[in-house]
Design a protein around this motif. Structure first.
Motif, short mmCIF file in Angstrom:
data_model
loop_
_atom_site.label_atom_id
_atom_site.label_comp_id
_atom_site.label_asym_id
_atom_site.label_seq_id
_atom_site.Cartn_x
_atom_site.Cartn_y
_atom_site.Cartn_z
N GLN A 72 -5.89 99.02 112.38
CA GLN A 72 -6.57 98.91 113.68
C GLN A 72 -7.54 100.05 113.90
O GLN A 72 -7.31 101.16 113.45
CB GLN A 72 -5.54 98.95 114.81
N ASP A 104 -2.55 92.63 122.98
CA ASP A 104 -3.59 92.23 123.93
C ASP A 104 -3.37 92.87 125.28
O ASP A 104 -4.26 93.48 125.87
CB ASP A 104 -3.58 90.70 124.11
N TYR A 125 0.92 98.30 118.60
CA TYR A 125 1.68 97.86 117.44
C TYR A 125 2.80 98.82 117.11
O TYR A 125 3.89 98.44 116.69
CB TYR A 125 0.77 97.67 116.23
N LEU A 185 -9.58 88.91 121.58
CA LEU A 185 -8.55 89.85 121.17
C LEU A 185 -7.78 89.22 120.03
O LEU A 185 -6.80 88.52 120.22
CB LEU A 185 -7.59 90.11 122.33
N ARG A 186 -8.27 89.43 118.85
CA ARG A 186 -7.65 88.77 117.71
C ARG A 186 -6.95 89.79 116.84
O ARG A 186 -7.21 90.97 116.94
CB ARG A 186 -8.76 88.08 116.94
N GLU A 187 -6.07 89.41 115.99
CA GLU A 187 -5.29 90.21 115.02
C GLU A 187 -4.84 91.51 115.67
O GLU A 187 -5.11 92.56 115.20
CB GLU A 187 -6.09 90.46 113.76
N ARG A 208 -4.69 99.52 120.80
CA ARG A 208 -4.07 98.43 120.08
C ARG A 208 -3.18 98.97 118.97
O ARG A 208 -2.10 98.47 118.71
CB ARG A 208 -5.16 97.55 119.45
N HIS A 219 -2.21 86.05 112.99
CA HIS A 219 -2.49 86.52 114.35
C HIS A 219 -3.75 85.83 114.83
O HIS A 219 -4.84 86.37 114.74
CB HIS A 219 -2.72 88.02 114.35
N ILE A 258 -11.44 81.39 123.21
CA ILE A 258 -11.14 82.63 123.91
C ILE A 258 -10.28 83.45 122.98
O ILE A 258 -9.08 83.56 123.16
CB ILE A 258 -10.43 82.30 125.21
N ARG A 259 -10.90 84.01 121.95
CA ARG A 259 -10.13 84.74 120.95
C ARG A 259 -10.73 86.10 120.70
O ARG A 259 -10.76 86.58 119.60
CB ARG A 259 -10.12 83.95 119.64
N MET A 296 0.69 96.22 110.74
CA MET A 296 -0.49 95.76 111.47
C MET A 296 -1.17 96.92 112.18
O MET A 296 -2.33 96.81 112.56
CB MET A 296 -0.11 94.72 112.52
N ARG A 356 -2.96 88.64 108.81
CA ARG A 356 -4.03 88.65 109.79
C ARG A 356 -4.42 87.24 110.20
O ARG A 356 -4.83 87.00 111.31
CB ARG A 356 -5.24 89.38 109.24
N GLU A 408 -8.50 87.56 129.79
CA GLU A 408 -7.92 86.89 128.64
C GLU A 408 -6.53 87.41 128.33
O GLU A 408 -5.59 86.66 128.16
CB GLU A 408 -8.85 87.13 127.45
N GLU A 453 -12.07 91.66 128.54
CA GLU A 453 -10.77 91.40 127.92
C GLU A 453 -9.64 91.28 128.93
O GLU A 453 -8.58 90.81 128.58
CB GLU A 453 -10.41 92.53 126.97
N ILE A 496 -11.54 84.30 133.43
CA ILE A 496 -11.96 84.04 132.06
C ILE A 496 -13.27 83.25 132.06
O ILE A 496 -14.18 83.52 131.28
CB ILE A 496 -10.86 83.28 131.29
N GLY A 545 -4.70 84.55 117.93
CA GLY A 545 -5.31 84.82 119.22
C GLY A 545 -5.40 83.59 120.10
O GLY A 545 -5.92 83.65 121.19
#
Lengths: 660, 115, 245
Positions: A312, A249, A321, B113-115, A317, A628, B110-111, A308, A625, A175, A172, B98, A630
């Motif tokens: 989680q 993130d 938030y 880390l979503r929501e 994370r 969001h 590349i998602r 949000m 959701r 990214e 992670e 990445i 990403g």
């Protein structure tokens, strides 16, 4: 050689230069990484001491000025001209306040990292870039020149992005760092565009000089474009919704001490936002419009941040938030102050709202920092950040548990901690401006407490899980780091009246005082500038009372009353008949009549705690959701959208005396 | 109108750069879009310092009696170009990271880390 | 969909920006505008504005004939220190991000150097390095200065990396050069602080304008910057190529 006077005057550049030099030296020490980090920690402690001295000097002597490269360090304008031609650092009480926050958090972070990072390679580069982040933060808050602000903005952004990706072996890091970097580079470029807009109109780059010209020529269309860009960029970097997508993130992927530095960096960008709206523009634009823009961004941040956070299950994370939602509190407080600028209300609840918002800045840095450090301690001990896998850790990690409890109670605004004092100031002042805002703020506070109860239950409470039998308490340096922050939280909670009177109120008064800021540099200020206001009374007659505009709070009295009630309760309890025997059938747990099967099965996991709440609100959560995504293109898209909307609002409603 | 042509080009380049960042899904193209926006802003700074008929602000073998263009935007642009170089270098190294983990550089994939 | 809306709005604001800028004052015409010549504070006619001060007084105050150089190093020297720091941060970031072992077996086969490339680069390289050094040493007399000079030197090293596949940059020496030149810049400024003046003030003699040894600390700083930028850019490219084996 150097007198005490000269040293005091040169404090402002020294606090930026010392970390800078240290960073250059540290990158060379590849063979001695532990020594490198110890040097970084020592330097951060020295810088903290110097910043405290700087704050004291500013309180004693008023706004400090330091001009680079000129004979007299405090002459802004050279003898043969009437315009400021050099870069200068202008330290008023608000800048010194932010510097204090930044230095304290860095000190805690680097003490904590002594054990946290030791298993990694490249520790000397980590320490070097950490020092650069400190230098960037201090430079950004102390500077008085707008292009210098841009340069320090870039130093801070690049250093933070590099450190977010420090753990290169995890999937992670790259990214999160890439998304953060795209968003912050575009922000920086738009900031440069705004600097260019000021230069082609006025030919000066000094903040005080630009403020003079703006207050004389008023809100031309170019100035409104620049204002929209600046509000958009700084609100985005501070984590304001709807440009907040990078925040969870980046905060989750970075190592824990870096997350608290990132959080403090977001607070310095918030300072830059306030500097723009209060010092550069002040009453030359319609303050109600600008104030409401900030209030709306704050409102959205509070609501969306906390809603949000509830679903989680990654602990960092979730806390990220919450960081977004707490930023909303600060924006609402100071936004109300902005909206009442120039009217009579600034002397009553307007200034109190600003004091609440500014007090919340330092409180938030402390307790959010503490919470992220405890999350890092959990990761260090168990190797995971997933709340669904943790449980029953309070037995093994008592210090971490106590620190987490202090932080969680502070963030939820429970007396007697410092979160309550600043939230009380905000609620009471904002209520007089518009009652609905205060009601929403209290609702958000309840939801904050709810999500921290979730974290506390799933990580710390619960049965003794077999996979965590060998977990030990965290090493000493991490305990010291957390302890520093908890100590400050408790201290601020016990004497909030002293903190507000000596630290926060000068900062709020200095922020509002545009005329004073300009006249320190240029000698006089134009009549259209906004001058100082008189603050209300903050300290009540009885010792320890903090006065808000319409109420009072005394935390020492509260503690005494609570203690007396505790004694009463204990007395009543002792009158009963204790028949509790450990080790008998009395303590065996039963679930619906059956003996419990295994500890792992009977512990209620994090995602199951609020399923009813989430289920009934699924109509609200589904589009949220889906929003969001990403995808990094959407992150930039939201930023452009918000800047355009702010520009449309400003050009229609923002001219002073225009339609509203 | 012709005198304002550089500013029109600035607006056009920013629009093109934003198009690349908003709509292209290849990460390298996003970095290119950022680079275009950066060049546009540098052009804005320098065009803002132009004096009609001016010469470069250097005294070595300068013709007499000519006006000089404003020197400050040139200094600002020097700094801005170097900063842009640093950010591009770091962005590209993130793209390398990445690629090592995901095997692709499509922004829709590349998602994690979503929501 | 959302992106289309934001793109449309972006187009609107840029149409607006363009419309506003159509009527923006071109600084060449600013001498007719009031506020650059009129000090709003004291109400008296100023005899100059900030850009005029740089152009007219710059040469006598700093001793350098290149006004942009005097702004970059002396009047706004702190921004240059910040810029050097930004480059340093990026180079350090690239160093620790790309220094872990390569995955997926990216070992490239060692190629033989291309005859044309290696001969051409071998002929041209000394001149490239010379031109780069010339640019940054003469920063106060001719256009250029530390940053373009350093970039030219780095170009020389990048050409070496391209033409000779077996050529590798010694990371250790490069990072020592980089750190020391950065330190040199900061130390030059600190010396003025210790001497009782403010940071980055000109304490060396200004000399005769137009000669090589003039303009106080400007040549020293530009030499330090030239070395720093050259080594940093070469290090960045070398890390991206794959670094030292």
């Amino acid at each position: 050689m150097i007198t005490w006077e000269q040293f005091q005057i040169s404090l402002a550049p020294l606090v930026v230069l010392i970390p800078l030099l240290t960073a250059f030296i540290l990158a060379l020490m590849k063979k001695w990484p532990r020594v490198a980090h110890s040097i970084a920690t020592a330097v951060s402690i020295v810088v903290e001491a110097m910043v405290i001295l700087l704050f004291y000097t500013v309180r004693e002597k008023g706004t400090l000025l330091y001009v680079f490269g000129q004979k007299g360090a405090t002459d802004a304008i050279p003898a043969n001209s009437i315009v400021p031609i050099r870069i200068m650092f202008e330290v008023d009480a608000m800048s010194a306040f932010m510097a204090l926050t930044a230095a304290t958090v860095t000190m805690a972070a680097s003490i904590y990292s002594l054990s946290f990072i030791k298993k990694h390679t490249g520790v000397e580069k980590y320490s070097s870039v950490l020092m650069l982040m400190l230098a960037g933060m201090l430079g950004l808050v102390l500077t008085g020149d707008i292009f210098n602000l841009f340069v320090f903005f870039e130093i801070l952004s690049i250093a933070s992005c590099a450190l977010v990706a420090f753990r290169t072996e995890r999937w992670e890091s790259g990214e999160a760092a890439f998304k953060y970097m795209v968003v912050s580079t575009i922000g920086g470029l738009f900031l440069l565009l705004a600097v260019g807009i000021y230069y082609i109109q006025y030919g000066v780059l000094n903040i005080a000089a630009i403020a003079t010209y703006i207050s004389i020529t008023g809100a031309t269309r170019l100035n409104l474009i620049a204002l929209a860009i600046l509000i958009g960029v700084f609100a985005m970097k501070a984590g304001g919704v709807p440009m907040h997508f990078w925040t969870p993130d980046a905060y989750a992927a970075a190592p824990a001490p870096i997350t608290i530095m990132l959080k403090t960096a977001s607070l310095t960008y918030l300072y830059a936002l306030f500097r723009t709206t209060f010092t550069l523009y002040s009453i030359s634009v319609d303050v109600r419009t600008v104030g409401w823009i900030i209030i709306i961004i704050g409102l959205l941040s509070m609501l969306i941040g906390v809603t949000m956070a509830i679903p989680q299950h990654d602990v960092k994370r979730l806390m990220a938030y919450h960081a977004i939602s707490q930023t909303g509190y600060m924006m609402i407080g100071v936004g109300v102050g902005m909206a009442t600028l120039g009217t009579a209300a600034i002397n009553t609840y307007g200034l109190k709202a600003m004091e609440g918002g500014i007090f919340h800045i330092i409180n938030n840095a402390m307790y959010k920092g503490l919470l992220f450090l405890t999350a890092g301690a959990l990761f260090y001990a168990t190797g995971t950040r997933d709340l669904n896998k943790m449980g029953g850790l309070a037995r093994r990690m008592p210090v971490t548990t106590i620190c987490f409890m202090i932080g969680a109670l502070a963030i939820a605004g429970i007396p007697p901690f410092n979160g309550y004092a600043s939230k009380l100031l905000i609620y009471e002042s904002v209520y007089e401006f518009n009652p609905y805002l205060a009601i929403i703020a209290m609702l958000v506070s309840i939801l904050t407490l709810a999500s921290f109860v979730k974290v506390f239950h799933s990580a710390f409470l619960g049965p003794d899980l077999p996979e965590y039998r060998k977990v030990k308490e965290v090493p000493t340096s991490m305990k010291v780091g957390m302890g520093v922050l908890s100590g400050i939280i408790i201290a601020f909670g016990l004497v909030p009246h002293l903190v507000v009177k000596y630290i926060v109120e000068p900062a709020a008064l200095a922020l509002v005082n545009q005329g004073g800021y300009i006249s320190t540099v240029l000698g006089t200020a134009p009549p259209q500038a906004h001058w100082a206001v008189s603050g209300g009374v903050t300290e009540g007659a009885f010792f320890g009372t903090l006065l808000t505009n319409s109420g009072a709070w005394n935390s020492l009295l509260w503690i005494i009353v609570m203690f007396v009630l505790f004694l009463v309760a204990k007395f009543i309890y002792s009158l009963g008949n204790p028949t509790y025997n450990k080790g008998t059938e009395q303590i065996k747990p039963f679930l619906s009549g059956w003996k419990e099967s295994s500890k792992s099965a009977s512990h209620v996991r994090a995602s199951n705690l609020y399923w009813g709440f989430l289920n009934s609100l699924s109509g609200y959560y589904r589009p949220l959701r889906r929003g969001h995504t990403g995808i990094v293109n959407d992150y930039v898209g939201w930023f452009v959208l918000v800047v355009s909307l702010i520009l449309i609002l400003l050009t229609t409603l923002g001219i002073k005396g225009g339609v509203i | 109108m012709m005198a304002n042509l550089p500013f029109i080009m600035v607006a056009l380049f920013i629009a093109i750069g934003l198009y690349a960042v908003l709509f292209k899904t290849n990460l390298i193209k996003i970095v290119m879009g950022i680079s275009i926006i950066e060049s546009a802003v540098n052009l804005f700074l320098i065009a803002g310092g132009y004096v009609k008929g001016g010469i470069a602000p250097i005294y070595t073998s300068a013709p007499e009696g000519e006006e000089m263009v404003l020197p400050t935007p040139q200094a600002l642009t020097l700094t801005a170009i170097v900063i842009g170089l640093a950010t591009t270098a770091l962005l590209l190294s993130f793209v390398v990271l990445i690629y090592r983990h995901y095997g692709s550089i499509d922004s829709r994939k590349i998602r994690g880390l979503r929501e | 969909m959302r992106r289309a809306v934001s793109a449309l709005l972006a187009l609107l604001i840029f149409a607006y920006l363009f419309g506003v800028l159509l009527k923006a004052p071109i600084p060449g015409d600013y001498r007719d505008e009031r506020y650059n010549y009129y000090s709003p504070l004291s109400g008296r006619e100023a005899n100059e504005s900030v850009p005029d001060h740089y152009v007219e007084r710059g040469e006598e105050e700093t001793g350098s004939q290149n006004i942009v150089t005097s702004i970059v190093v002396l009047y706004r020297g702190f921004d240059t220190l910040g810029e050097v720091t930004v480059l340093f941060t990026a180079a350090t970031g690239v160093a620790f991000l790309l220094s872990t072992q390569r995955s997926k077996g990216e070992k490239e086969k060692k190629k033989e150097p291309n005859f044309m490339a290696s001969t051409g680069v071998g002929l041209v390289l000394p001149f490239i390095l010379l031109v780069g050094a010339y640019i940054f040493v003469h920063g106060h007399l001719t256009p250029g200065g530390g940053f373009p000079g350093g970039a030219v030197i780095a170009t020389g090293f990048v050409l070496m990396l391209v033409a000779y596949p077996r050529f590798q940059l010694r990371e250790k020496k490069v990072s020592v050069v980089e750190a020391f030149s950065g330190l040199a810049f900061a130390v030059i400024g600190l010396i003025s602080l210790i001497m009782g003046l403010t940071f980055l003030e000109n304490y060396l003699p200004k000399g005769v304008a137009g000669t090589l040894l003039s303009a106080g600390i400007i040549p020293l700083i530009y030499i330090a910057i030239g070395f720093k930028v050259g080594s940093e850019l070469s290090a960045i490219v070398s890390h991206m190529k794959g670094g030292e084996e």
